[in-house]
Motif scaffolding. Structure first.
Motif: not given
Length: 300
Positions: A68-69, A39-41, A19-28, A75-78
């Motif tokens: 999930l809905a 959610h977002d950490g 989760e930390r790696m995906l968030a650092a890539d700018g993903r929600h 706007g969560v992407t991952d």
């Protein structure tokens, strides 16, 4: 995109790293697992009146799908999700198509529910059939046998894997470092999370992140930025007791106990290692004696 993580040990730690790696890539991002919904950490109660979500690795459907809905509408992407063997056996997650599935390791567990080791393994393996990509622990003989022929499967481990950890250094309670080598990149990984198993947990997460398009620089920086994982080799330093470290860990199998205490063995050179543990209530009683032996052999 939903990324699933299964295995006997290491699911939660792997989820935190990923989760930390995906968030650092700018993903929600969002994360669902043993420690609840994030959610977002930030930890989010869902629904507000529910108090039982943190008691299940994978929530029941009447919670999971509204969750999930709601995340999608925000706007969560991952989503990084821990997937338990119970959830697969009971088909809680049957409709989900996972972008990737990470298999951490395998040891006997939850036999009070599954009955046999083979049924437990079969429940885990089902996750591969509903995933685009499988990322598996190549050091684990069970997963190596199951996936070495599997299409769209990638291995991670300490040697001869698609993603390998070489020249590893384990610094007792202070963290780990190693050289991550893959076909497309080689770079140094560092983590402040203690324990030899942190190498495999962060490596599995890194493999998934790299395959998802995250850059090596972002993966390495994100891994090093993670300071703690609640209840997973969590280091407490009592100010009133200089020279004493207290480690809280959710080791719940013989293998997890052995690896935890082995990683802390260097502490015994300059002092004592004292272990206090319990073994869950009315659940799998077969784990109790092996865990007791592991604790006795690895502690003062």
């Amino acid at each position: 995109r939903i990324l699933g993580i299964t295995g006997t040990n290491g699911k939660t730690s792997t989820a935190y790293f990923l989760e930390r790696m995906l968030a650092a890539d700018g993903r929600h991002t969002a994360m669902i697992g043993s420690n609840g919904l994030f959610h977002d950490g930030h930890r989010v109660p869902f629904p507000p009146q529910n108090t039982g979500i943190s008691q299940m690795t994978t929530p029941d459907p009447e919670l999971l799908y509204p969750m999930l809905a709601e995340l999608a509408s925000e706007g969560v992407t991952d989503v990084v999700m821990e997937v338990s063997s119970h959830a697969r056996a009971l088909e809680k997650v049957a409709p989900i198509c996972y972008r990737s599935a990470i298999f951490t390791n395998f040891a006997s567990d939850h036999l009070d529910f599954h009955g046999t080791r083979e049924e437990y393994k079969r429940a885990k393996l089902h996750l591969a059939s509903q995933s685009d990509t499988v990322i598996y622990n190549g050091d684990d003989p069970e997963w190596r046998q199951a996936f070495h022929w599997y299409p769209r499967a990638f291995s991670f481990g300490t040697s001869q894997c698609d993603f390998s950890a070489l020249r590893k250094r384990v610094q007792a309670v202070y963290g780990v470092s190693y050289l991550l080598v893959s076909p497309r990149a080689a770079f140094r990984m560092r983590s402040r999370i203690a324990g030899d198993f942190t190498v495999m947990n962060s490596l599995g997460a890194a493999a998934a992140a790299l395959l998802a398009g995250v850059s090596p620089e972002t993966v390495a920086d994100a891994a090093e930025s993670l300071e703690r994982i609640p209840g997973r080799v969590e280091r407490m330093v009592p100010e009133s007791l200089p020279g004493v470290s207290v480690i809280i860990d959710y080791a719940h199998t013989e293998m997890a106990m052995q690896r935890l205490l082995s990683s802390l063995a260097s502490c015994r050179k300059s002092g004592r290692l004292i272990t206090v543990f319990g073994c869950g209530g009315d659940r799998d009683k077969g784990k109790r004696a092996p865990m007791g032996r592991a604790a006795a052999e690895g502690s003062d």
